[in-house]
Design a protein around this motif. Structure first.
Motif, PDB file in Angstrom:
ATOM      1  N   GLY A  18       0.803  -1.218   0.000  1.00 24.53           N
ATOM      2  CA  GLY A  18       0.000   0.000   0.000  1.00 24.53           C
ATOM      3  C   GLY A  18       0.833   1.264   0.000  1.00 24.53           C
ATOM      4  O   GLY A  18       2.049   1.238   0.170  1.00 24.53           O
ATOM      5  N   TRP A  19       0.158   2.393  -0.193  1.00 26.84           N
ATOM      6  CA  TRP A  19       0.800   3.705  -0.209  1.00 26.84           C
ATOM      7  C   TRP A  19       0.758   4.306   1.182  1.00 26.84           C
ATOM      8  O   TRP A  19      -0.177   4.096   1.940  1.00 26.84           O
ATOM      9  CB  TRP A  19       0.054   4.626  -1.181  1.00 26.84           C
ATOM     10  N   ASP A  20       1.769   5.109   1.496  1.00 22.78           N
ATOM     11  CA  ASP A  20       1.764   5.869   2.743  1.00 22.78           C
ATOM     12  C   ASP A  20       0.937   7.146   2.585  1.00 22.78           C
ATOM     13  O   ASP A  20       0.278   7.582   3.516  1.00 22.78           O
ATOM     14  CB  ASP A  20       3.192   6.243   3.156  1.00 22.78           C
ATOM     15  N   PHE A  21       1.007   7.748   1.380  1.00 23.66           N
ATOM     16  CA  PHE A  21       0.279   8.988   1.106  1.00 23.66           C
ATOM     17  C   PHE A  21      -0.389   8.911  -0.262  1.00 23.66           C
ATOM     18  O   PHE A  21       0.195   8.423  -1.220  1.00 23.66           O
ATOM     19  CB  PHE A  21       1.220  10.200   1.118  1.00 23.66           C
ATOM     20  N   PHE A  22      -1.601   9.441  -0.340  1.00 19.92           N
ATOM     21  CA  PHE A  22      -2.347   9.576  -1.580  1.00 19.92           C
ATOM     22  C   PHE A  22      -2.576  11.068  -1.782  1.00 19.92           C
ATOM     23  O   PHE A  22      -3.221  11.712  -0.956  1.00 19.92           O
ATOM     24  CB  PHE A  22      -3.682   8.835  -1.459  1.00 19.92           C
ATOM     25  N   VAL A  23      -2.024  11.625  -2.855  1.00 20.26           N
ATOM     26  CA  VAL A  23      -2.162  13.054  -3.135  1.00 20.26           C
ATOM     27  C   VAL A  23      -3.153  13.205  -4.284  1.00 20.26           C
ATOM     28  O   VAL A  23      -2.903  12.767  -5.396  1.00 20.26           O
ATOM     29  CB  VAL A  23      -0.800  13.691  -3.505  1.00 20.26           C
ATOM     30  N   SER A  24      -4.293  13.802  -3.999  1.00 24.36           N
ATOM     31  CA  SER A  24      -5.327  14.030  -5.010  1.00 24.36           C
ATOM     32  C   SER A  24      -5.219  15.474  -5.485  1.00 24.36           C
ATOM     33  O   SER A  24      -4.963  16.383  -4.691  1.00 24.36           O
ATOM     34  CB  SER A  24      -6.699  13.778  -4.393  1.00 24.36           C
ATOM     35  N   TYR A  25      -5.424  15.695  -6.785  1.00 22.58           N
ATOM     36  CA  TYR A  25      -5.253  17.044  -7.314  1.00 22.58           C
ATOM     37  C   TYR A  25      -6.173  17.310  -8.492  1.00 22.58           C
ATOM     38  O   TYR A  25      -6.619  16.402  -9.165  1.00 22.58           O
ATOM     39  CB  TYR A  25      -3.806  17.277  -7.746  1.00 22.58           C
ATOM     40  N   ALA A  26      -6.449  18.603  -8.735  1.00 19.95           N
ATOM     41  CA  ALA A  26      -7.112  19.068  -9.950  1.00 19.95           C
ATOM     42  C   ALA A  26      -6.008  19.362 -10.960  1.00 19.95           C
ATOM     43  O   ALA A  26      -4.877  19.700 -10.577  1.00 19.95           O
ATOM     44  CB  ALA A  26      -7.926  20.320  -9.659  1.00 19.95           C
ATOM     45  N   GLN A  27      -6.294  19.240 -12.239  1.00 21.64           N
ATOM     46  CA  GLN A  27      -5.272  19.393 -13.280  1.00 21.64           C
ATOM     47  C   GLN A  27      -4.413  20.655 -13.142  1.00 21.64           C
ATOM     48  O   GLN A  27      -3.205  20.568 -13.320  1.00 21.64           O
ATOM     49  CB  GLN A  27      -5.904  19.318 -14.671  1.00 21.64           C
ATOM     50  N   PRO A  28      -4.987  21.817 -12.820  1.00 23.04           N
ATOM     51  CA  PRO A  28      -4.132  23.008 -12.696  1.00 23.04           C
ATOM     52  C   PRO A  28      -3.083  22.884 -11.581  1.00 23.04           C
ATOM     53  O   PRO A  28      -2.072  23.569 -11.602  1.00 23.04           O
ATOM     54  CB  PRO A  28      -5.120  24.139 -12.374  1.00 23.04           C
ATOM     55  N   ASP A  29      -3.325  21.988 -10.621  1.00 26.96           N
ATOM     56  CA  ASP A  29      -2.417  21.825  -9.486  1.00 26.96           C
ATOM     57  C   ASP A  29      -1.456  20.649  -9.641  1.00 26.96           C
ATOM     58  O   ASP A  29      -0.728  20.313  -8.708  1.00 26.96           O
ATOM     59  CB  ASP A  29      -3.213  21.644  -8.198  1.00 26.96           C
ATOM     60  N   ARG A  30      -1.436  20.028 -10.817  1.00 29.50           N
ATOM     61  CA  ARG A  30      -0.596  18.844 -11.008  1.00 29.50           C
ATOM     62  C   ARG A  30       0.877  19.077 -10.656  1.00 29.50           C
ATOM     63  O   ARG A  30       1.472  18.242  -9.977  1.00 29.50           O
ATOM     64  CB  ARG A  30      -0.723  18.319 -12.433  1.00 29.50           C
ATOM     65  N   PRO A  31       1.507  20.186 -11.071  1.00 29.66           N
ATOM     66  CA  PRO A  31       2.921  20.380 -10.702  1.00 29.66           C
ATOM     67  C   PRO A  31       3.150  20.362  -9.188  1.00 29.66           C
ATOM     68  O   PRO A  31       4.122  19.784  -8.707  1.00 29.66           O
ATOM     69  CB  PRO A  31       3.277  21.736 -11.305  1.00 29.66           C
ATOM     70  N   TRP A  32       2.245  20.980  -8.443  1.00 37.08           N
ATOM     71  CA  TRP A  32       2.375  20.968  -6.982  1.00 37.08           C
ATOM     72  C   TRP A  32       2.196  19.569  -6.433  1.00 37.08           C
ATOM     73  O   TRP A  32       2.939  19.142  -5.544  1.00 37.08           O
ATOM     74  CB  TRP A  32       1.343  21.907  -6.333  1.00 37.08           C
ATOM     75  N   ALA A  33       1.220  18.860  -6.924  1.00 31.45           N
ATOM     76  CA  ALA A  33       0.969  17.492  -6.445  1.00 31.45           C
ATOM     77  C   ALA A  33       2.164  16.594  -6.723  1.00 31.45           C
ATOM     78  O   ALA A  33       2.562  15.787  -5.870  1.00 31.45           O
ATOM     79  CB  ALA A  33      -0.284  16.928  -7.100  1.00 31.45           C
ATOM     80  N   GLU A  34       2.741  16.723  -7.912  1.00 35.24           N
ATOM     81  CA  GLU A  34       3.924  15.923  -8.242  1.00 35.24           C
ATOM     82  C   GLU A  34       5.084  16.281  -7.326  1.00 35.24           C
ATOM     83  O   GLU A  34       5.814  15.398  -6.870  1.00 35.24           O
ATOM     84  CB  GLU A  34       4.309  16.118  -9.702  1.00 35.24           C
ATOM     85  N   TRP A  35       5.251  17.566  -7.034  1.00 33.55           N
ATOM     86  CA  TRP A  35       6.333  17.984  -6.142  1.00 33.55           C
ATOM     87  C   TRP A  35       6.118  17.425  -4.733  1.00 33.55           C
ATOM     88  O   TRP A  35       7.056  16.921  -4.104  1.00 33.55           O
ATOM     89  CB  TRP A  35       6.422  19.511  -6.098  1.00 33.55           C
ATOM     90  N   ILE A  36       4.883  17.506  -4.243  1.00 37.09           N
ATOM     91  CA  ILE A  36       4.581  16.973  -2.905  1.00 37.09           C
ATOM     92  C   ILE A  36       4.857  15.474  -2.852  1.00 37.09           C
ATOM     93  O   ILE A  36       5.519  14.983  -1.933  1.00 37.09           O
ATOM     94  CB  ILE A  36       3.117  17.283  -2.512  1.00 37.09           C
ATOM     95  N   ALA A  37       4.362  14.730  -3.837  1.00 34.61           N
ATOM     96  CA  ALA A  37       4.576  13.281  -3.868  1.00 34.61           C
ATOM     97  C   ALA A  37       6.060  12.951  -3.997  1.00 34.61           C
ATOM     98  O   ALA A  37       6.560  12.027  -3.344  1.00 34.61           O
ATOM     99  CB  ALA A  37       3.781  12.655  -5.006  1.00 34.61           C
TER     100      ALA A  37
END
Length: 51
Positions: A18-37
């Motif tokens: 399993g995953w430790d973290f699941f980061v959900s995002y809207a398309q405009p926020d994809r760069p931030w979500a990728e950075w967080i993950a």
């Protein structure tokens, strides 16, 4: 780290781990979500980001 735009909502990878973290995002926020993950993965956590 894993990023997916699909409907794949399973919380485990192919090895059944399993995953430790699941980061959900809207398309405009994809760069931030990728950075967080990525930052979580660099810290040793298993993270996935999905829209």
């Amino acid at each position: 780290m894993r990023v997916s735009d699909g409907d794949d909502t399973d919380s485990t990878d192919r090895a059944g781990v399993g995953w430790d973290f699941f980061v959900s995002y809207a398309q405009p926020d994809r760069p931030w979500a990728e950075w967080i993950a990525w930052t979580l993965a660099e810290a040793g956590y298993r993270a996935t980001a999905r829209s």
